[in-house]
Design a protein around this motif. Structure first.
Motif, mmCIF file in Angstrom:
data_model
loop_
_atom_site.group_PDB
_atom_site.id
_atom_site.type_symbol
_atom_site.label_atom_id
_atom_site.label_comp_id
_atom_site.label_asym_id
_atom_site.label_seq_id
_atom_site.Cartn_x
_atom_site.Cartn_y
_atom_site.Cartn_z
ATOM 1 N N GLU A 53 9.047 -1.952 -3.613
ATOM 2 C CA GLU A 53 8.943 -3.281 -3.012
ATOM 3 C C GLU A 53 10.274 -3.737 -2.423
ATOM 4 N N SER A 56 10.721 -2.647 1.200
ATOM 5 C CA SER A 56 9.663 -2.888 2.183
ATOM 6 C C SER A 56 10.181 -3.512 3.477
ATOM 7 N N TRP A 77 0.789 -6.997 -0.299
ATOM 8 C CA TRP A 77 1.159 -5.801 -1.045
ATOM 9 C C TRP A 77 1.359 -4.575 -0.154
ATOM 10 N N ARG A 93 2.923 -2.341 -3.560
ATOM 11 C CA ARG A 93 2.345 -2.777 -4.824
ATOM 12 C C ARG A 93 0.975 -2.141 -4.907
ATOM 13 N N ASP A 94 0.742 -1.350 -5.955
ATOM 14 C CA ASP A 94 -0.515 -0.621 -6.090
ATOM 15 C C ASP A 94 -1.200 -1.036 -7.382
ATOM 16 N N ASP A 96 -2.134 -3.805 -8.469
ATOM 17 C CA ASP A 96 -1.486 -5.004 -9.019
ATOM 18 C C ASP A 96 -0.171 -4.728 -9.742
ATOM 19 N N LEU A 97 0.406 -3.547 -9.555
ATOM 20 C CA LEU A 97 1.707 -3.235 -10.147
ATOM 21 C C LEU A 97 2.726 -3.085 -9.035
ATOM 22 N N THR A 98 3.848 -3.762 -9.171
ATOM 23 C CA THR A 98 4.906 -3.639 -8.196
ATOM 24 C C THR A 98 5.484 -2.229 -8.268
ATOM 25 N N ALA A 99 5.625 -1.614 -7.122
ATOM 26 C CA ALA A 99 6.178 -0.260 -7.071
ATOM 27 C C ALA A 99 7.700 -0.338 -7.064
ATOM 28 N N SER A 128 -4.532 5.906 -10.132
ATOM 29 C CA SER A 128 -4.569 4.876 -9.101
ATOM 30 C C SER A 128 -5.979 4.722 -8.536
#
Length: 188
Positions: A53, A56, A77, A93-94, A96-99, A128
């Motif tokens: 993130e 980005s 996301w 963000r995959d 609902d988890l921030t990468a 995933s």
């Protein structure tokens, strides 16, 4: 492969991967094309890359400066990159988890369509896909096909842990055991 009606996703994958490599931003091929690179079925609608993130904004700016059409959709996301009519999602963000960079750096370098690039491991890909299932999207066709194709590459105990809060994932794991695709003792 591509035509006016069917964008050339493979060419888009290579174009964006090479541009991301030039950017210096850590990235990884994920989603359907990552599964395909590892032996799964080929997707037909888009290409997905994962970045941290915190990278980005820099990645979007670099890709736009490279002449690619970068679009920020309402979803917060990802951003989209269009090249030759094909869509590439750049996700930060995959499920609902921030990468973070640690997730991106778990990828292993593979040659995909003659381009060396980081590709997410099979365990993360399957987890995933299973975590993406919910009451609005519960088509099991692709998750089952990917799990079957990648089964020997997957740490099923970790998939079980990483998807434990998703009842749809539990149903898929049950079905995979019942079908003999994974060991009945795996993921229990």
């Amino acid at each position: 492969m591509g035509s006016e009606e069917t964008p050339d996703l493979r060419e888009a994958l290579k174009t964006v991967a090479v541009a991301l490599k030039r950017s210096g931003v850590p990235f990884a091929l994920m989603g359907g094309y990552a599964a395909w690179a590892r032996g799964g079925p080929e997707p037909d609608h888009d290409v997905d890359f994962l970045i941290a993130e915190e990278d980005s904004a820099a990645a979007a700016k670099f890709l736009a400066e490279e002449g690619l059409d970068v679009v920020e959709p309402p979803e917060d996301w990802l951003f989209k990159v269009f090249t030759n009519g094909a869509m590439v999602d750049v996700i930060f963000r995959d499920s609902d988890l921030t990468a973070g960079r640690d997730l991106v750096e778990r990828a292993t370098v593979m040659q995909v369509l003659s381009v060396d690039m980081p590709v997410m491991p099979a365990t993360e890909l399957v987890a995933s896909k299973l975590n993406a299932l919910d009451e609005h999207y519960c088509d099991l066709t692709m998750p089952l096909a990917v799990a079957r194709a990648l089964r020997e590459q997957v740490d099923w105990e970790r998939v079980e842990r990483d998807t434990s809060g998703n009842d749809f994932a539990a149903a898929v794991l049950y079905l995979l055991r019942r079908l003999g695709i994974i060991d009945r003792a795996a993921a229990t």
